[in-house]
Design a protein around this motif. Structure first.
Motif, PDB file in Angstrom:
ATOM      1  N   ARG A 151      -4.452  20.432  34.130  1.00 50.00           N
ATOM      2  CA  ARG A 151      -4.983  20.149  35.468  1.00 50.00           C
ATOM      3  C   ARG A 151      -3.855  20.021  36.483  1.00 50.00           C
ATOM      4  O   ARG A 151      -3.956  20.530  37.605  1.00 50.00           O
ATOM      5  CB  ARG A 151      -5.814  18.864  35.440  1.00 50.00           C
ATOM      6  CG  ARG A 151      -6.485  18.554  36.781  1.00 50.00           C
ATOM      7  CD  ARG A 151      -7.260  17.249  36.717  1.00 50.00           C
ATOM      8  NE  ARG A 151      -6.390  16.121  36.476  1.00 50.00           N
ATOM      9  CZ  ARG A 151      -6.545  15.231  35.493  1.00 50.00           C
ATOM     10  NH1 ARG A 151      -7.552  15.346  34.649  1.00 50.00           N
ATOM     11  NH2 ARG A 151      -5.704  14.220  35.347  1.00 50.00           N
ATOM     12  N   GLU A 152      -2.774  19.346  36.087  1.00 53.28           N
ATOM     13  CA  GLU A 152      -1.647  19.177  37.006  1.00 53.28           C
ATOM     14  C   GLU A 152      -0.847  20.467  37.152  1.00 53.28           C
ATOM     15  O   GLU A 152      -0.335  20.764  38.228  1.00 53.28           O
ATOM     16  CB  GLU A 152      -0.732  18.056  36.494  1.00 53.28           C
ATOM     17  CG  GLU A 152      -1.352  16.675  36.517  1.00 53.28           C
ATOM     18  CD  GLU A 152      -1.695  16.217  37.924  1.00 53.28           C
ATOM     19  OE1 GLU A 152      -0.902  16.509  38.843  1.00 53.28           O
ATOM     20  OE2 GLU A 152      -2.746  15.592  38.111  1.00 53.28           O
ATOM     21  N   LEU A 158       6.425  17.656  34.341  1.00 58.66           N
ATOM     22  CA  LEU A 158       5.237  16.827  34.129  1.00 58.66           C
ATOM     23  C   LEU A 158       5.328  16.073  32.804  1.00 58.66           C
ATOM     24  O   LEU A 158       4.597  16.371  31.853  1.00 58.66           O
ATOM     25  CB  LEU A 158       3.979  17.719  34.133  1.00 58.66           C
ATOM     26  CG  LEU A 158       3.659  18.474  35.416  1.00 58.66           C
ATOM     27  CD1 LEU A 158       2.562  19.502  35.169  1.00 58.66           C
ATOM     28  CD2 LEU A 158       3.250  17.503  36.514  1.00 58.66           C
ATOM     29  N   LEU A 180       1.216  11.905  34.107  1.00 57.49           N
ATOM     30  CA  LEU A 180       0.030  12.741  34.288  1.00 57.49           C
ATOM     31  C   LEU A 180      -1.109  12.034  35.006  1.00 57.49           C
ATOM     32  O   LEU A 180      -2.106  12.667  35.350  1.00 57.49           O
ATOM     33  CB  LEU A 180      -0.454  13.270  32.930  1.00 57.49           C
ATOM     34  CG  LEU A 180       0.529  14.205  32.217  1.00 57.49           C
ATOM     35  CD1 LEU A 180      -0.012  14.599  30.855  1.00 57.49           C
ATOM     36  CD2 LEU A 180       0.813  15.441  33.061  1.00 57.49           C
ATOM     37  N   SER A 226      -3.312   9.972  33.854  1.00 58.58           N
ATOM     38  CA  SER A 226      -4.518  10.059  33.039  1.00 58.58           C
ATOM     39  C   SER A 226      -4.580   8.869  32.090  1.00 58.58           C
ATOM     40  O   SER A 226      -3.553   8.386  31.593  1.00 58.58           O
ATOM     41  CB  SER A 226      -4.511  11.359  32.222  1.00 58.58           C
ATOM     42  OG  SER A 226      -5.486  11.318  31.203  1.00 58.58           O
TER      43      SER A 226
END
Length: 418
Positions: free
Chosen positions: A194-195, A298, A303, A305
């Motif tokens: 997603r990132e 990353l 993240l 999350s």
């Protein structure tokens, strides 16, 4: 905790420095050999990490035989002197036999069945030694693919110790009694993608990332069919953070962006098949470089999350993820961390069973309520009608038919209470 001992060093007149240069090496690889030899002799970890990550990795198996034990911090005094053959059999030895029988499919090619059988026997012994010396470990299908690489590089004598340290300190999450910790690692793939690429992420399935399991759990030894590529990839994995197989998988997904976006996002089965296989031809160096870039940009803790925070504090990702951790920890430390993590797994499994039982009870209660609501009124009407008929026939409650009323009353109570 057991006392630490120093890592074995490589003397200047070792077999490593006397190895002839293979004729198939490029000039760059030949130049790199000297740097690897010097780094091994000095146990220079930062330099080894750089060399193992950069182009061509550790170049040859003769160099890996010196470098891999250093990267895994194998100790010369490590291990029980008791013969593993005298130890109790592991509970999963039958499965080991079945898997080893399927080993050496792609590499190497042996000239005779006799030689192949000997190799399978030695590979089986390496795995059985690790499991018998550390019986708490749970074998998983694909573990033999990893150990096969260690056996081919290090030989039957040195492979068990290296495989034991890998098992307890690098892939411990995969060798517990449940695969839940492995699945928890896979869940980090969603926020990572997603990132890295929001558009591609929205196109991919949002269900559990089990399509990445076979690759990450076996360090891609189950997926890669070229021996030179898998040993090169192991150089990289052993030198870097324990989460790197997941980043490598993400790098492969990102490299197939255009191909994946062409598939209808509703065709999840096709997407799963595509994601579970490596593209052909496969550029190992490109994907290693992409993994490094992805990790540096990353890292898992960045993240945003809950996936990272749900990873157990006893997981390899938080206790023995880096080379500094590996150098510090002993096999006894690995067993202690394994026991802590196994307790957590057992507690979570118990909690899951309790929730499942409670859910089933609620469903059953709802089913009974629905049944009563649908049929209860009809049943009540039948009972009341029968009672009214009885009253009309008997002329009152004093009749000798009163036992029938009692029977109908009891029947109604059982119906309602069901």
């Amino acid at each position: 905790m057991a006392s630490r001992t120093s890592s074995p060093s490589v003397s200047s007149d070792s077999v490593l420095s006397r190895q002839p240069t293979p004729i198939d090496l490029s000039l760059a690889e030949i130049a790199k050999q000297g740097l690897i030899i010097t780094a091994c002799e000095k146990s220079d970890l930062p330099t080894l990490v750089h060399l193992a990550t950069s182009l061509h990795g550790l170049v040859s198996d003769s160099l890996r035989r010196a470098a891999w034990p250093i990267l895994l911090a194998c100790k010369t005094t490590d291990g029980d002197k008791t013969s593993w053959r005298d130890l109790p059999a592991h509970r999963e030895e039958a499965q080991v036999g079945l898997d080893v029988n399927r080993a050496f499919v792609y590499y190497p090619k042996y000239d005779s069945e006799k030689e192949l059988d000997r190799r399978k026997h030695e590979l089986s012994n390496v795995i059985l030694e690790v499991l018998r010396r550390h019986p708490a470990l749970s074998y998983f299908q694909g573990y033999h693919d990893i150990v096969q690489v260690f056996y081919l590089v290090l030989g039957a004598h040195a492979a068990p110790q290296a495989a034991a340290r890998l098992s307890l300190l690098r892939i411990r999450d995969f060798m517990l009694s449940s695969l839940d910790p492995a699945i928890a690692q896979l869940e980090l793939l969603h926020p990572l993608l997603r990132e890295a690429d929001p558009l591609l992420y929205e196109h991919l399935p949002k269900s559990s990332a089990t399509f990445a399991l076979a690759g990450t759990i076996t360090m891609f030894a189950h997926n890669i069919q070229k021996y030179k590529d898998i040993t090169r990839l192991f150089d990289f994995f052993l030198a870097r953070h324990a989460i790197m197989p997941l980043y490598f998988f993400a790098a492969v997904v990102l490299s197939r962006r255009a191909e994946l976006l062409e598939i209808d996002k509703d065709d999840e089965d096709i997407l799963h098949v595509m994601l579970s296989k490596l593209p052909e031809p496969f550029d190992i160096e490109f994907h290693i470089a992409r993994s490094v870039e992805l990790y540096e940009r990353l890292p898992p803790g960045s993240l945003g999350s809950w996936g990272w925070w749900r990873i157990s504090s006893s997981s390899v990702l938080k206790t023995s993820a880096t080379l500094d951790d590996i150098q510090r920890l002993t096999l006894e430390d690995g067993e202690r961390l394994f026991a802590q993590q196994e307790k957590e797994v057992c507690r979570q499994q118990y909690q899951k069973r309790v929730v499942q039982q409670a859910t089933r009870s609620i469903k059953n209660a709802r089913l009974r309520l629905w049944y009563y609501r649908r049929y209860g009124v009809v049943g009540l009407a039948i009972v009341v009608g029968a009672y009214a008929f009885w009253l009309g026939e008997s002329g009152g409650l004093g009749s000798t038919r009163l036992p029938l009323f009692g029977y109908l009353r009891d029947l109604m109570r059982r119906f309602i209470g069901a």
